[in-house]
Structure formats: C-alpha cells, structure tokens
Design a protein around this motif. Structure first.
Motif, PDB file in Angstrom:
ATOM      1  N   LYS A  35      49.554  28.599   6.466  1.00 44.21           N
ATOM      2  CA  LYS A  35      48.694  27.920   7.426  1.00 44.21           C
ATOM      3  C   LYS A  35      48.158  28.934   8.425  1.00 44.21           C
ATOM      4  CE  LYS A  35      48.601  23.458   9.579  1.00 44.21           C
ATOM      5  NZ  LYS A  35      48.319  22.656   8.439  1.00 44.21           N
ATOM      6  N   SER A  36      46.885  28.820   8.737  1.00 48.02           N
ATOM      7  CA  SER A  36      46.245  29.724   9.678  1.00 48.02           C
ATOM      8  C   SER A  36      46.154  29.056  11.046  1.00 48.02           C
ATOM      9  CB  SER A  36      44.843  30.084   9.189  1.00 48.02           C
ATOM     10  OG  SER A  36      44.159  30.808  10.181  1.00 48.02           O
ATOM     11  N   THR A  68      51.909  21.686  19.568  1.00 47.33           N
ATOM     12  CA  THR A  68      51.293  21.363  18.284  1.00 47.33           C
ATOM     13  C   THR A  68      51.555  22.450  17.249  1.00 47.33           C
ATOM     14  OG1 THR A  68      49.565  20.101  19.386  1.00 47.33           O
ATOM     15  CG2 THR A  68      49.098  20.839  17.152  1.00 47.33           C
ATOM     16  N   VAL A  69      51.385  23.703  17.632  1.00 48.91           N
ATOM     17  CA  VAL A  69      51.612  24.817  16.705  1.00 48.91           C
ATOM     18  C   VAL A  69      53.082  24.866  16.297  1.00 48.91           C
ATOM     19  CG1 VAL A  69      51.586  27.326  16.482  1.00 48.91           C
ATOM     20  CG2 VAL A  69      49.648  26.149  17.514  1.00 48.91           C
ATOM     21  N   ALA A  70      53.982  24.667  17.262  1.00 55.90           N
ATOM     22  CA  ALA A  70      55.416  24.674  16.949  1.00 55.90           C
ATOM     23  C   ALA A  70      55.770  23.521  16.003  1.00 55.90           C
ATOM     24  CB  ALA A  70      56.238  24.585  18.231  1.00 55.90           C
ATOM     25  N   SER A  71      55.171  22.361  16.202  1.00 61.19           N
ATOM     26  CA  SER A  71      55.433  21.216  15.322  1.00 61.19           C
ATOM     27  C   SER A  71      54.897  21.465  13.919  1.00 61.19           C
ATOM     28  CB  SER A  71      54.799  19.949  15.895  1.00 61.19           C
ATOM     29  OG  SER A  71      55.400  19.605  17.116  1.00 61.19           O
ATOM     30  N   HIS A  72      53.722  22.102  13.805  1.00 62.83           N
ATOM     31  CA  HIS A  72      53.177  22.432  12.484  1.00 62.83           C
ATOM     32  C   HIS A  72      54.120  23.369  11.731  1.00 62.83           C
ATOM     33  CE1 HIS A  72      49.357  20.426  12.256  1.00 62.83           C
ATOM     34  NE2 HIS A  72      48.953  20.913  13.410  1.00 62.83           N
ATOM     35  N   MET A  76      56.176  22.616   8.271  1.00 62.45           N
ATOM     36  CA  MET A  76      56.116  23.492   7.106  1.00 62.45           C
ATOM     37  C   MET A  76      57.530  23.833   6.623  1.00 62.45           C
ATOM     38  SD  MET A  76      53.075  26.010   8.429  1.00 62.45           S
ATOM     39  CE  MET A  76      53.071  27.132   7.056  1.00 62.45           C
ATOM     40  N   ILE A  77      58.447  24.073   7.548  1.00 64.79           N
ATOM     41  CA  ILE A  77      59.839  24.363   7.185  1.00 64.79           C
ATOM     42  C   ILE A  77      60.459  23.161   6.491  1.00 64.79           C
ATOM     43  CG2 ILE A  77      62.140  24.800   8.138  1.00 64.79           C
ATOM     44  CD1 ILE A  77      60.744  26.517  10.293  1.00 64.79           C
ATOM     45  N   THR A  78      60.229  21.963   7.033  1.00 62.06           N
ATOM     46  CA  THR A  78      60.745  20.743   6.407  1.00 62.06           C
ATOM     47  C   THR A  78      60.140  20.540   5.025  1.00 62.06           C
ATOM     48  OG1 THR A  78      60.991  19.742   8.596  1.00 62.06           O
ATOM     49  CG2 THR A  78      61.050  18.259   6.716  1.00 62.06           C
ATOM     50  N   GLY A  79      58.862  20.861   4.868  1.00 58.73           N
ATOM     51  CA  GLY A  79      58.190  20.697   3.577  1.00 58.73           C
ATOM     52  C   GLY A  79      58.769  21.576   2.495  1.00 58.73           C
ATOM     53  N   ALA A 148      50.303  17.341   5.621  1.00 62.53           N
ATOM     54  CA  ALA A 148      48.897  17.002   5.825  1.00 62.53           C
ATOM     55  C   ALA A 148      48.257  16.529   4.523  1.00 62.53           C
ATOM     56  CB  ALA A 148      48.146  18.212   6.384  1.00 62.53           C
ATOM     57  N   ALA A 149      48.566  17.187   3.417  1.00 61.23           N
ATOM     58  CA  ALA A 149      47.978  16.805   2.124  1.00 61.23           C
ATOM     59  C   ALA A 149      48.526  15.466   1.645  1.00 61.23           C
ATOM     60  CB  ALA A 149      48.238  17.892   1.087  1.00 61.23           C
ATOM     61  N   VAL A 150      49.836  15.258   1.786  1.00 56.74           N
ATOM     62  CA  VAL A 150      50.443  14.004   1.324  1.00 56.74           C
ATOM     63  C   VAL A 150      49.936  12.829   2.154  1.00 56.74           C
ATOM     64  CG1 VAL A 150      52.616  12.774   0.978  1.00 56.74           C
ATOM     65  CG2 VAL A 150      52.485  15.198   0.460  1.00 56.74           C
ATOM     66  N   SER A 151      49.912  12.985   3.471  1.00 55.84           N
ATOM     67  CA  SER A 151      49.483  11.878   4.331  1.00 55.84           C
ATOM     68  C   SER A 151      47.985  11.616   4.196  1.00 55.84           C
ATOM     69  CB  SER A 151      49.857  12.147   5.786  1.00 55.84           C
ATOM     70  OG  SER A 151      49.245  13.325   6.243  1.00 55.84           O
ATOM     71  N   GLN A 152      47.169  12.651   3.979  1.00 55.53           N
ATOM     72  CA  GLN A 152      45.737  12.441   3.793  1.00 55.53           C
ATOM     73  C   GLN A 152      45.459  11.726   2.481  1.00 55.53           C
ATOM     74  OE1 GLN A 152      43.081  13.016   5.953  1.00 55.53           O
ATOM     75  NE2 GLN A 152      42.173  11.715   4.389  1.00 55.53           N
ATOM     76  N   THR A 153      46.223  12.012   1.433  1.00 54.22           N
ATOM     77  CA  THR A 153      46.059  11.299   0.165  1.00 54.22           C
ATOM     78  C   THR A 153      46.422   9.828   0.330  1.00 54.22           C
ATOM     79  OG1 THR A 153      46.555  13.325  -1.047  1.00 54.22           O
ATOM     80  CG2 THR A 153      46.722  11.264  -2.263  1.00 54.22           C
ATOM     81  N   ALA A 154      47.522   9.560   1.047  1.00 54.24           N
ATOM     82  CA  ALA A 154      47.920   8.168   1.296  1.00 54.24           C
ATOM     83  C   ALA A 154      46.863   7.440   2.122  1.00 54.24           C
ATOM     84  CB  ALA A 154      49.272   8.129   2.009  1.00 54.24           C
ATOM     85  N   ALA A 155      46.305   8.122   3.111  1.00 47.89           N
ATOM     86  CA  ALA A 155      45.273   7.508   3.943  1.00 47.89           C
ATOM     87  C   ALA A 155      44.002   7.235   3.143  1.00 47.89           C
ATOM     88  CB  ALA A 155      44.961   8.411   5.132  1.00 47.89           C
ATOM     89  N   SER A 156      43.656   8.128   2.223  1.00 43.95           N
ATOM     90  CA  SER A 156      42.462   7.928   1.397  1.00 43.95           C
ATOM     91  C   SER A 156      42.624   6.729   0.469  1.00 43.95           C
ATOM     92  CB  SER A 156      42.175   9.182   0.567  1.00 43.95           C
ATOM     93  OG  SER A 156      41.910  10.271   1.398  1.00 43.95           O
ATOM     94  N   ILE A 157      43.836   6.555  -0.080  1.00 48.08           N
ATOM     95  CA  ILE A 157      44.096   5.387  -0.931  1.00 48.08           C
ATOM     96  C   ILE A 157      44.001   4.108  -0.115  1.00 48.08           C
ATOM     97  CG2 ILE A 157      45.872   4.218  -2.297  1.00 48.08           C
ATOM     98  CD1 ILE A 157      46.782   7.024  -3.207  1.00 48.08           C
TER      99      ILE A 157
END
Length: 174
Positions: A35-36, A68-72, A76-79, A148-157
C-alpha cells in the motif's frame, strides 16, 4: 500547536514489514500486501518489532490522518495473518434471487431480482474469492487478505440489487 505526534503499530511474530518512500509492504503466512501512503504527509520508520508513524506540525486533519495510516497498516497485518471474510445473504419477499459464482471469469451473477430478466454481473476485485455458504442455501462468502477489496466487492454486490423507483416499504428484496 503540537510539534510532533506519533503512533506505534506492533508487528506480530511471523509478519515481515518493509517500508520505504511511504510505501508499506506487509508479508505474512497468507501472502503479501502493498500500500502506498505517498498522499499522506507522514513519516514511517521501521523498528525491530514495530512501525512508528509520525507527523510534524499537526493540525486536527493531520492528527486524524495519523490514526488512519496506522489503522491501514494494522488492517494489512490482520489481512496477511488471519484474512477477512464477508458473508452475504439474498433476501427475497416473493421472487427468489438466483446467484451464480463464475470462477473462470471471476464474477458473481444475480438473476431474477424482483422478477426481472436482466442479469446483474459484479466483477470480483483482485485477491477476492467467492464461494457458496454451506450453512445457507442463498449465501455467498467473500474472502481475501485486503479488507478494502473484500468490502468493496461486498458493497458492489449489495448496490447492484438496490431497489429503484419503487416503494421501499413494499419491495424489501435485496
């Protein structure tokens, strides 16, 4: 005015983090995430068992950005250690919604929503896998390392089955 503020994110066992030029790479048992944070005015320093996120000459917006940066980074560590799982259910009052997972094209197809003939197709984001929920007949399970990818896919559905131009009190499908 506060001169500097910093937050420390602990690195658990089995996780390796590299940070340079405000780009963070987290590697763990489930894979790697990159992540950048170039848009954020923060300083990232890697220590033996932690990452220190620091901002200088802060106002309230920069202090919020620090958290926010610390939470991201924590997400990522949890992922890469546990992963993320979203469970979705199809709720229908009259017309059953038929969901099909196409693994070859990496899509989820939803048919028969409100009795319509149109097929709604949602593309899975990179790193997300979709499977049937074995505990329910009309459930979909989305799994992946990037929240972010998992939640965005769920939101799109969920968004593709939004009821439009009808009374929402009567049409409760979705």
């Amino acid at each position: 005015e506060i001169m500097d503020s910093s937050l420390t994110v602990k690195i658990p066992e089995g996780v390796r983090i590299e940070c340079g030029r405000r780009v963070v790479r987290v590697s763990g048992p489930r894979g790697q995430l990159v992540k950048s944070f170039k848009h954020a005015n923060v300083e990232l320093k890697s220590k033996a068992d932690a990452i220190v996120v620091t901002t200088w000459f802060n106002n309230n917006a920069q202090l919020a950005l620090l958290r926010t940066v610390a939470s991201h980074i924590q997400n990522m560590i949890t992922g890469v250690t546990k992963g993320y799982r979203y469970k979705l259910r199809c709720a229908a009052a009259h017309f059953n919604i038929v969901s099909t997972i196409n693994e070859k094209e990496r899509t989820v197809e939803l048919r028969h929503f409100l009795g319509e003939k149109m097929v709604r197709v949602v593309k899975l984001q990179d790193g997300v896998t979709a499977t049937r929920d074995p505990n329910s007949k009309d459930g979909i399970v989305l799994e992946g390392n990037d929240i972010a990818a998992v939640s965005q896919t769920a939101a799109s559905i969920q968004q593709c089955t939004r009821v439009r131009n009808k009374d929402l009190r009567k049409f409760l499908d979705g």
